[in-house]
Design an enzyme around this catalytic site. Structure first.
Site, PDB file in Angstrom:
ATOM      1  N   HIS A 162     -28.469 -33.711   4.599  1.00  0.00           N
ATOM      2  CA  HIS A 162     -27.096 -34.200   4.400  1.00  0.00           C
ATOM      3  C   HIS A 162     -26.483 -34.522   5.753  1.00  0.00           C
ATOM      4  O   HIS A 162     -27.077 -34.261   6.787  1.00  0.00           O
ATOM      5  CB  HIS A 162     -26.268 -33.213   3.579  1.00  0.00           C
ATOM      6  N   HIS A 217     -23.829 -33.480   7.509  1.00  0.00           N
ATOM      7  CA  HIS A 217     -23.145 -32.558   8.436  1.00  0.00           C
ATOM      8  C   HIS A 217     -23.865 -32.521   9.776  1.00  0.00           C
ATOM      9  O   HIS A 217     -25.095 -32.503   9.826  1.00  0.00           O
ATOM     10  CB  HIS A 217     -23.049 -31.153   7.828  1.00  0.00           C
ATOM     11  N   ASP A 266     -24.465 -30.317  11.901  1.00  0.00           N
ATOM     12  CA  ASP A 266     -25.421 -29.242  12.197  1.00  0.00           C
ATOM     13  C   ASP A 266     -26.769 -29.485  11.489  1.00  0.00           C
ATOM     14  O   ASP A 266     -27.691 -28.657  11.592  1.00  0.00           O
ATOM     15  CB  ASP A 266     -24.841 -27.858  11.869  1.00  0.00           C
ATOM     16  N   HIS A 267     -26.887 -30.620  10.794  1.00  0.00           N
ATOM     17  CA  HIS A 267     -28.162 -31.010  10.159  1.00  0.00           C
ATOM     18  C   HIS A 267     -28.621 -32.401  10.601  1.00  0.00           C
ATOM     19  O   HIS A 267     -29.621 -32.903  10.092  1.00  0.00           O
ATOM     20  CB  HIS A 267     -28.033 -30.965   8.638  1.00  0.00           C
ATOM     21  N   HIS A 324     -22.602 -29.729  -2.366  1.00  0.00           N
ATOM     22  CA  HIS A 324     -22.107 -29.330  -1.042  1.00  0.00           C
ATOM     23  C   HIS A 324     -21.520 -30.568  -0.358  1.00  0.00           C
ATOM     24  O   HIS A 324     -20.410 -30.529   0.171  1.00  0.00           O
ATOM     25  CB  HIS A 324     -23.273 -28.748  -0.254  1.00  0.00           C
ATOM     26  N   ASP A 350     -28.223 -27.254   2.719  1.00  0.00           N
ATOM     27  CA  ASP A 350     -27.113 -26.342   2.454  1.00  0.00           C
ATOM     28  C   ASP A 350     -26.767 -26.297   0.966  1.00  0.00           C
ATOM     29  O   ASP A 350     -25.638 -25.958   0.594  1.00  0.00           O
ATOM     30  CB  ASP A 350     -25.859 -26.767   3.238  1.00  0.00           C
ATOM     31  N   HIS A 393     -29.849 -22.474   6.735  1.00  0.00           N
ATOM     32  CA  HIS A 393     -29.249 -21.426   7.583  1.00  0.00           C
ATOM     33  C   HIS A 393     -29.865 -20.057   7.322  1.00  0.00           C
ATOM     34  O   HIS A 393     -30.306 -19.770   6.206  1.00  0.00           O
ATOM     35  CB  HIS A 393     -27.737 -21.302   7.305  1.00  0.00           C
TER      36      HIS A 393
HETATM   37 FE    FE Z   1     -25.094 -26.432   7.583  1.00  0.00          FE
HETATM   38 ZN    ZN Z   2     -23.653 -28.542   5.487  1.00  0.00          ZN
END
Ligand code: FE
Ligand code: ZN
Length: 266
Positions: free
Chosen positions: A54, A56, A58-59, A112, A129, A168
């Protein structure tokens, strides 16, 4: 198939999926360049694809830099073409992509985020996530019905032995919440014990984490047995919800919504 687990940021997992027959690899969910470059050097693989579950950051934050360094295409759900960094190739439910001789099928699992996908290899699913060990992602762009479809109508139907590689290292705190709503689940109690053992001596900097302290991968069977969001028919979980909401409906979507709301404020 070999999977390298690369600890990134504070608690993120980045994965290198390696086809040992061809030495080709894909990276999944890369927010940081340096740890990925290090893992590529250490394993001696050729990076041929950059995959995001996805948008975000952090990905996906390192996608563009990785694409430039290795000349590899960047994949994500087609609807996220304008918000996944470095995006080149759009995927839809049922599409197949190859990593060397390995093949993954795409599951579209929005909830999400509205463009979230999972990469499903024969032995392993990369669930980002959406499905965590013992939990699920927050509903930023979706609703309980979408999360129920993703978890209980799609991911839960994968073969029991499928390894679950999520986005995570949240397992211990997820299981604390799971026990709060289903304390009598013995498999959950046993899983918490083994997770706490693994996490007891965890490195203070997640980047230095060793395989011993990682609680990932889980399996689909373990998740069905311990993850409260996949146990919306559990009598104990329904009873826990009814303590707070005596008149609640008890269909899976309503229960999942209550469990998600409780977890948000746990
Ligand atoms: Fe994340
Ligand atoms: Zn995420």
């Amino acid at each position: 198939m070999k999977v390298e687990r690369i600890p990134t940021l504070g608690d993120n997992y980045t994965y290198l999926v390696i086809d040992e027959a061809t030495n080709e690899a894909a990276v999944i969910d890369a927010p940081e360049l340096a740890p990925v470059v290090k893992a590529i050097k250490a394993t001696g693989v050729t990076l041929t694809k950059i995959l995001s579950t996805h948008h975000h950051w952090d990905h996906s934050g390192a996608n563009a830099e990785l694409a430039e360094k290795y000349g590899a295409p960047v994949y994500g759900h087609a609807s996220d073409h304008d918000r996944i960094p470095g995006f080149t190739n759009g995927l839809e439910e049922g599409d197949r992509i190859k990593v060397g001789n390995l093949e993954a099928e795409i599951l579209f699992i929005p909830a999400h985020t509205r463009g979230h996908i999972a990469y499903v290899f024969p032995e392993a699913v990369f669930s980002g996530d959406t499905l965590f060990a013992g939990g699920c992602g927050r509903l930023f762009e979706g609703d309980p019905e979408m999360m129920n479809t993703a978890l209980n109508e799609k991911l839960a139907k994968l073969p029991d032995a499928t390894a679950v590689y999520c986005g995570h290292e949240y397992t211990e705190s997820n299981l604390k919440f799971a026990l709060a709503v289903e304390s009598g689940n013995e498999e959950l109690q046993r899983k918490m014990e083994s997770v706490q053992k693994r996490r007891a001596n965890a490195a203070s900097d997640w980047h230095d984490a060793t395989p011993d302290e990682m609680t990932i991968p889980s399996t689909i069977a373990e998740e069905r047995a311990t993850n409260p969001f996949m146990r919306v028919n559990s009598r104990e979980i329904i009873a826990s919800i009814q303590k707070q909401f005596p008149d609640t409906a008890t269909d899976p979507v309503t229960i999942l919504g209550h469990v998600r709301a409780m977890k948000d404020s746990f």
